[in-house]
Design a protein around this motif. Sequence first.
Motif, PDB file in Angstrom:
ATOM      1  N   ARG A  13       0.829  -1.201   0.000  1.00  0.00           N
ATOM      2  CA  ARG A  13       0.000   0.000   0.000  1.00  0.00           C
ATOM      3  C   ARG A  13       0.870   1.260   0.000  1.00  0.00           C
ATOM      4  O   ARG A  13       0.570   2.227  -0.715  1.00  0.00           O
ATOM      5  N   LEU A  14       1.950   1.267   0.779  1.00  0.00           N
ATOM      6  CA  LEU A  14       2.849   2.417   0.796  1.00  0.00           C
ATOM      7  C   LEU A  14       3.456   2.644  -0.592  1.00  0.00           C
ATOM      8  O   LEU A  14       3.568   3.775  -1.061  1.00  0.00           O
ATOM      9  N   PHE A  15       3.851   1.548  -1.235  1.00  0.00           N
ATOM     10  CA  PHE A  15       4.391   1.652  -2.593  1.00  0.00           C
ATOM     11  C   PHE A  15       3.349   2.230  -3.534  1.00  0.00           C
ATOM     12  O   PHE A  15       3.645   3.113  -4.352  1.00  0.00           O
ATOM     13  N   ASP A  16       2.114   1.747  -3.418  1.00  0.00           N
ATOM     14  CA  ASP A  16       1.056   2.205  -4.319  1.00  0.00           C
ATOM     15  C   ASP A  16       0.710   3.679  -4.089  1.00  0.00           C
ATOM     16  O   ASP A  16       0.344   4.389  -5.031  1.00  0.00           O
ATOM     17  N   ILE A  17       0.811   4.143  -2.844  1.00  0.00           N
ATOM     18  CA  ILE A  17       0.584   5.571  -2.576  1.00  0.00           C
ATOM     19  C   ILE A  17       1.622   6.404  -3.318  1.00  0.00           C
ATOM     20  O   ILE A  17       1.300   7.405  -3.970  1.00  0.00           O
ATOM     21  N   ILE A  18       2.886   5.993  -3.235  1.00  0.00           N
ATOM     22  CA  ILE A  18       3.949   6.724  -3.937  1.00  0.00           C
ATOM     23  C   ILE A  18       3.695   6.717  -5.434  1.00  0.00           C
ATOM     24  O   ILE A  18       3.775   7.753  -6.109  1.00  0.00           O
ATOM     25  N   GLN A  19       3.360   5.544  -5.984  1.00  0.00           N
ATOM     26  CA  GLN A  19       3.144   5.437  -7.426  1.00  0.00           C
ATOM     27  C   GLN A  19       1.939   6.272  -7.872  1.00  0.00           C
ATOM     28  O   GLN A  19       1.964   6.885  -8.939  1.00  0.00           O
ATOM     29  N   THR A  20       0.889   6.279  -7.056  1.00  0.00           N
ATOM     30  CA  THR A  20      -0.305   7.054  -7.403  1.00  0.00           C
ATOM     31  C   THR A  20       0.001   8.545  -7.401  1.00  0.00           C
ATOM     32  O   THR A  20      -0.406   9.286  -8.313  1.00  0.00           O
ATOM     33  N   TYR A  45      -3.960   8.686   6.167  1.00  0.00           N
ATOM     34  CA  TYR A  45      -3.260   9.678   6.983  1.00  0.00           C
ATOM     35  C   TYR A  45      -2.063   9.043   7.696  1.00  0.00           C
ATOM     36  O   TYR A  45      -0.966   9.619   7.735  1.00  0.00           O
ATOM     37  N   ARG A  46      -2.263   7.842   8.252  1.00  0.00           N
ATOM     38  CA  ARG A  46      -1.155   7.161   8.937  1.00  0.00           C
ATOM     39  C   ARG A  46      -0.043   6.806   7.956  1.00  0.00           C
ATOM     40  O   ARG A  46       1.141   6.961   8.250  1.00  0.00           O
ATOM     41  N   LEU A  51       5.373   7.593   5.487  1.00  0.00           N
ATOM     42  CA  LEU A  51       6.237   7.887   4.345  1.00  0.00           C
ATOM     43  C   LEU A  51       7.033   9.175   4.562  1.00  0.00           C
ATOM     44  O   LEU A  51       8.222   9.245   4.236  1.00  0.00           O
ATOM     45  N   GLN A  52       6.374  10.192   5.114  1.00  0.00           N
ATOM     46  CA  GLN A  52       7.083  11.446   5.375  1.00  0.00           C
ATOM     47  C   GLN A  52       8.186  11.239   6.414  1.00  0.00           C
ATOM     48  O   GLN A  52       9.273  11.820   6.290  1.00  0.00           O
ATOM     49  N   ALA A  53       7.924  10.376   7.414  1.00  0.00           N
ATOM     50  CA  ALA A  53       8.945  10.079   8.425  1.00  0.00           C
ATOM     51  C   ALA A  53      10.141   9.342   7.819  1.00  0.00           C
ATOM     52  O   ALA A  53      11.258   9.420   8.339  1.00  0.00           O
ATOM     53  N   ARG A  54       9.884   8.629   6.715  1.00  0.00           N
ATOM     54  CA  ARG A  54      10.966   7.928   6.015  1.00  0.00           C
ATOM     55  C   ARG A  54      11.633   8.810   4.959  1.00  0.00           C
ATOM     56  O   ARG A  54      12.344   8.333   4.103  1.00  0.00           O
ATOM     57  N   ARG A  55      11.357  10.107   5.034  1.00  0.00           N
ATOM     58  CA  ARG A  55      11.976  11.112   4.162  1.00  0.00           C
ATOM     59  C   ARG A  55      11.525  11.013   2.703  1.00  0.00           C
ATOM     60  O   ARG A  55      12.257  11.408   1.797  1.00  0.00           O
ATOM     61  N   VAL A  64      -6.538  19.320   2.086  1.00  0.00           N
ATOM     62  CA  VAL A  64      -6.026  20.070   0.936  1.00  0.00           C
ATOM     63  C   VAL A  64      -5.584  19.124  -0.163  1.00  0.00           C
ATOM     64  O   VAL A  64      -5.914  19.297  -1.336  1.00  0.00           O
ATOM     65  N   GLY A  65      -4.841  18.107   0.230  1.00  0.00           N
ATOM     66  CA  GLY A  65      -4.347  17.144  -0.742  1.00  0.00           C
ATOM     67  C   GLY A  65      -2.850  16.966  -0.619  1.00  0.00           C
ATOM     68  O   GLY A  65      -2.165  17.731   0.082  1.00  0.00           O
ATOM     69  N   TYR A  66      -2.331  15.960  -1.300  1.00  0.00           N
ATOM     70  CA  TYR A  66      -0.919  15.615  -1.208  1.00  0.00           C
ATOM     71  C   TYR A  66      -0.312  15.532  -2.594  1.00  0.00           C
ATOM     72  O   TYR A  66      -0.955  15.108  -3.563  1.00  0.00           O
ATOM     73  N   VAL A  67       0.951  15.920  -2.692  1.00  0.00           N
ATOM     74  CA  VAL A  67       1.716  15.793  -3.928  1.00  0.00           C
ATOM     75  C   VAL A  67       3.082  15.216  -3.590  1.00  0.00           C
ATOM     76  O   VAL A  67       3.582  15.368  -2.474  1.00  0.00           O
ATOM     77  N   LEU A  68       3.671  14.567  -4.570  1.00  0.00           N
ATOM     78  CA  LEU A  68       5.035  14.055  -4.433  1.00  0.00           C
ATOM     79  C   LEU A  68       5.961  15.043  -5.134  1.00  0.00           C
ATOM     80  O   LEU A  68       5.756  15.362  -6.316  1.00  0.00           O
TER      81      LEU A  68
END
Length: 233
Positions: A13-20, A45-46, A51-55, A64-68
Amino acid sequence: MIEGTPPLRRADRLFDIIQTLRGSRRPLTAAALAEKLEVAQRTIYRDIATLQARRIPIEGEPGVGYVLRKGYDLPPLMFSAEEVEAIMVGAHLVQRIRDRKLQDAAMSVLDKLRETVPGELRAQLASPRFQVSDGTAVRPEGIDLHDVRNAVRSCRKIRITYRDEQGEDTSRIICPIATIYYVDVTLIAAWCELRIALRHFRVDRVLQSQVLEDSFAAEAGRLMAAWRATQPA
């Protein structure tokens, strides 16, 4: 269809969040990510916080939303050319077994490889030097193999209407313990309550099916051991 499909493993799921986020041209809200990944917003949210804690350079905030951040790339996976080809052949062989969800998953694996392997291996993925035949298995109409695999994992019984090789139709309740994939046919290994014995059912002979709430978890280990004892060494 089976209810309560098992969620993705958290690492997936973490990988898929990054890819999305990488593939989006605009900020994505937690609600949009949650809908895509079929999880609760609080889970997103968790995961974002993890992911942010892993830099991982994810910017944004709830509501608001999130961007990479542009330019971020995953570290390359260390595969040899032979390993990449083995994965590619396996993913294409999955197309022969007529399981739509498994087919989609196999193609998703290749998509992830294309995003993460070094450049010289991406060319190998983009232009494979092999061909896999389509196979002769018939796509089942009376049962969904995705449901079967979920029922195997969750130890849920299935009610089926089954047509045997003599053309006789019977209604049965089975305890599915494994799926067996051949080039020309897929079988369900199961305990049959009608015959009071282990049986193999061809999925193309299942006319109707329904995954039940009834569980056989207490017997699953014994049934699997009994079935394995009947298989060639």
